[in-house]
Design a protein around this motif. Structure first.
Motif, short mmCIF file in Angstrom:
data_model
loop_
_atom_site.label_atom_id
_atom_site.label_comp_id
_atom_site.label_asym_id
_atom_site.label_seq_id
_atom_site.Cartn_x
_atom_site.Cartn_y
_atom_site.Cartn_z
N SER A 70 -27.87 -27.80 15.98
CA SER A 70 -26.93 -28.71 15.32
C SER A 70 -25.48 -28.28 15.44
CB SER A 70 -27.31 -28.84 13.84
OG SER A 70 -28.62 -29.34 13.70
N THR A 194 -25.00 -26.84 -3.06
CA THR A 194 -26.29 -27.53 -3.18
C THR A 194 -26.57 -28.06 -4.57
OG1 THR A 194 -27.46 -25.46 -3.69
CG2 THR A 194 -27.26 -26.08 -1.36
N LEU A 202 -37.22 -24.35 2.04
CA LEU A 202 -37.03 -25.46 2.97
C LEU A 202 -38.23 -25.70 3.86
CD1 LEU A 202 -33.38 -24.64 4.04
CD2 LEU A 202 -34.14 -26.20 2.24
N LEU A 206 -35.54 -27.08 8.67
CA LEU A 206 -34.39 -26.81 9.54
C LEU A 206 -34.80 -26.68 11.00
CD1 LEU A 206 -32.26 -24.33 7.40
CD2 LEU A 206 -32.00 -26.80 7.67
N ASP A 209 -32.82 -24.90 13.85
CA ASP A 209 -31.66 -24.24 13.25
C ASP A 209 -32.04 -23.12 12.29
OD1 ASP A 209 -29.94 -26.06 14.56
OD2 ASP A 209 -30.20 -27.53 12.95
N LEU A 301 -20.89 -30.22 7.72
CA LEU A 301 -22.27 -30.01 7.30
C LEU A 301 -22.42 -30.02 5.78
CD1 LEU A 301 -23.46 -27.20 9.77
CD2 LEU A 301 -24.08 -29.63 9.82
N THR A 303 -21.63 -32.20 3.81
CA THR A 303 -22.10 -33.52 3.38
C THR A 303 -23.26 -34.02 4.24
OG1 THR A 303 -20.38 -34.52 4.78
CG2 THR A 303 -19.85 -34.20 2.45
N THR A 304 -23.26 -33.70 5.54
CA THR A 304 -24.31 -34.22 6.41
C THR A 304 -25.60 -33.39 6.31
OG1 THR A 304 -23.51 -32.89 8.29
CG2 THR A 304 -22.63 -35.13 8.04
N ASP A 305 -25.48 -32.09 6.09
CA ASP A 305 -26.67 -31.23 5.99
C ASP A 305 -26.35 -30.04 5.10
OD1 ASP A 305 -29.00 -29.80 6.32
OD2 ASP A 305 -29.12 -30.12 8.49
N GLN A 307 -28.11 -28.23 3.15
CA GLN A 307 -29.07 -27.13 3.19
C GLN A 307 -28.78 -26.20 4.36
OE1 GLN A 307 -32.76 -29.37 3.23
NE2 GLN A 307 -33.03 -29.10 1.04
N LEU A 308 -28.49 -26.76 5.52
CA LEU A 308 -28.13 -25.93 6.67
C LEU A 308 -26.82 -25.21 6.41
CD1 LEU A 308 -28.43 -24.89 9.54
CD2 LEU A 308 -27.42 -27.02 10.36
N TYR A 309 -25.86 -25.89 5.80
CA TYR A 309 -24.57 -25.27 5.49
C TYR A 309 -24.77 -24.05 4.58
CZ TYR A 309 -19.65 -24.88 4.17
OH TYR A 309 -18.37 -24.41 3.95
#
Length: 349
Positions: A70, A194, A202, A206, A209, A301, A303-305, A307-309
């Motif tokens: 990503s 979060t 998770l 992911l 990633d 990230l 806002t878009t992801d 959890q990954l952030y």
């Protein structure tokens, strides 16, 4: 307070695991009296052993070197703004991600099954009344079973760790645990990224990633069983009614042995061939340069992801503004600044 304060607080959330594999085995052996002085023993063992499966595919198994991740676009754009001379911006590619068991296009077992044939032979030959020659040969394979293997549970086992205030609570930040917390007030404050107090379990959400910024040891889906071949040849002489003398030679040969291969090795042209410590070369390779993986390059990230952030924030690869030059010269620089990426391999011997 007489015992002092800890340096951090942590709490774990472990999911456990359930691994199993199948195996089959059969064995035939017989002895023949070929003549008055010769006896022969022949045998053959067959085994079939399947790869290991975690019941719910809670296992991170392999690494795909060409997989898109990503952060690739943003990281490559950031590098293009501050490239190093050795790697033009057009050649800097962020590729490679971790693979969970059962992912699309991949098996749900740790490696392919293997059929194993193990012959063995022995003989005894009498020379006269008091001497004999004996010998034998056998082939054996190691077992790769679930009892000796533990899955990589990244994503399913999570530990939340918060550092304490580094000035004895004079300043701390309940809203951002990365900046230090005061455990008496709230050891696990709400995280602004979060909205949770703890790292989320998770699972495999992911995907590719999962291991960004982390050291990772991947399995080899074509892993084979280690093999040993053994042989023995002996001469025996009776020297008294209750005493015998024996001279023997025993040997063995092992192959198909497992080795660990570093996948993110530093290319040969950057190594020094001098027979002394090459300080200038070492200093150049370890010099810090702008880090294209800094978290500021992935602000979207949040806002878009988210959890990954949040996971990226847990790795110094993404929180440091600089990175050692040699990491940008290696393959898969987005994996780790420490142990890097390794894989288990077993070449045929």
């Amino acid at each position: 307070f007489i015992l002092g304060m800890p340096t951090s607080v942590s709490i774990a959330d472990d999911s456990g695991f359930d691994v199993r594999n199948q195996s089959l085995g059969s064995f035939v052996q017989d002895t023949w009296r070929v003549g008055r002085n010769l006896t022969v023993n022949l045998g053959l063992r067959f085994e079939w052993e399947n790869g290991i499966k975690e019941a719910q595919d809670r296992s991170l198994l392999w690494f795909d070197p060409d997989a898109p991740v990503s952060i690739a676009g943003a990281a490559e754009a950031a590098y293009a703004r501050n490239p190093i001379p050795e790697v033009p911006a057009s050649q800097f590619k962020v590729r490679g991600g971790s693979i969970y068991a059962g992912a699309t296009g991949f098996d749900d077992r740790s490696w392919e099954p293997e059929a194993l044939f193990m012959p063995r032979l022995s003989f005894g030959y009498r020379l006269g009344e008091k001497m004999a020659v004996k010998g034998g040969y056998g082939m054996y394979y190691d077992t790769l079973n679930a009892r000796d293997w533990t899955p990589d549970l990244q994503g399913f086992n999570i530990t939340t760790t918060n550092p304490l205030s580094n000035d004895f609570g004079l300043t701390f930040n309940l809203g951002d645990p990365r900046k230090g917390i005061l455990p008496i007030a709230d050891p696990f404050p709400v995280r602004p990224t979060t909205g949770d107090r703890y790292e989320s379990v998770l699972g495999n959400a992911l995907g590719l990633d999962t291991m960004l910024g982390r050291a990772y040891s991947a399995e080899n889906p074509n892993r084979t069983h280690s093999r040993v071949q053994r042989w023995r040849l002996a001469w025996q002489r009776e020297i008294a009614s209750r005493t015998a003398l024996e001279v023997a030679y025993s040997g063995s040969y092992a192959d198909r042995q497992g080795i660990t291969i570093r996948e993110d090795f530093l290319p040969e042209q950057y190594w020094s061939d001098a027979d002394f410590r090459h300080t200038s070369a070492n200093n150049y390779l370890t010099q810090n340069v702008p880090n294209p993986f800094h978290i500021s390059n992935f602000a979207s990230l949040q806002t878009t992801d988210p959890q990954l952030y949040q996971r990226l924030l847990g790795s110094t690869v993404f929180t440091s503004t600089t990175i050692p030059r040699h990491r940008l010269l290696r393959a898969f620089p987005h994996m780790s600044t420490g142990a890097g990426l390794t894989s288990l391999d077993q070449p045929l011997g």
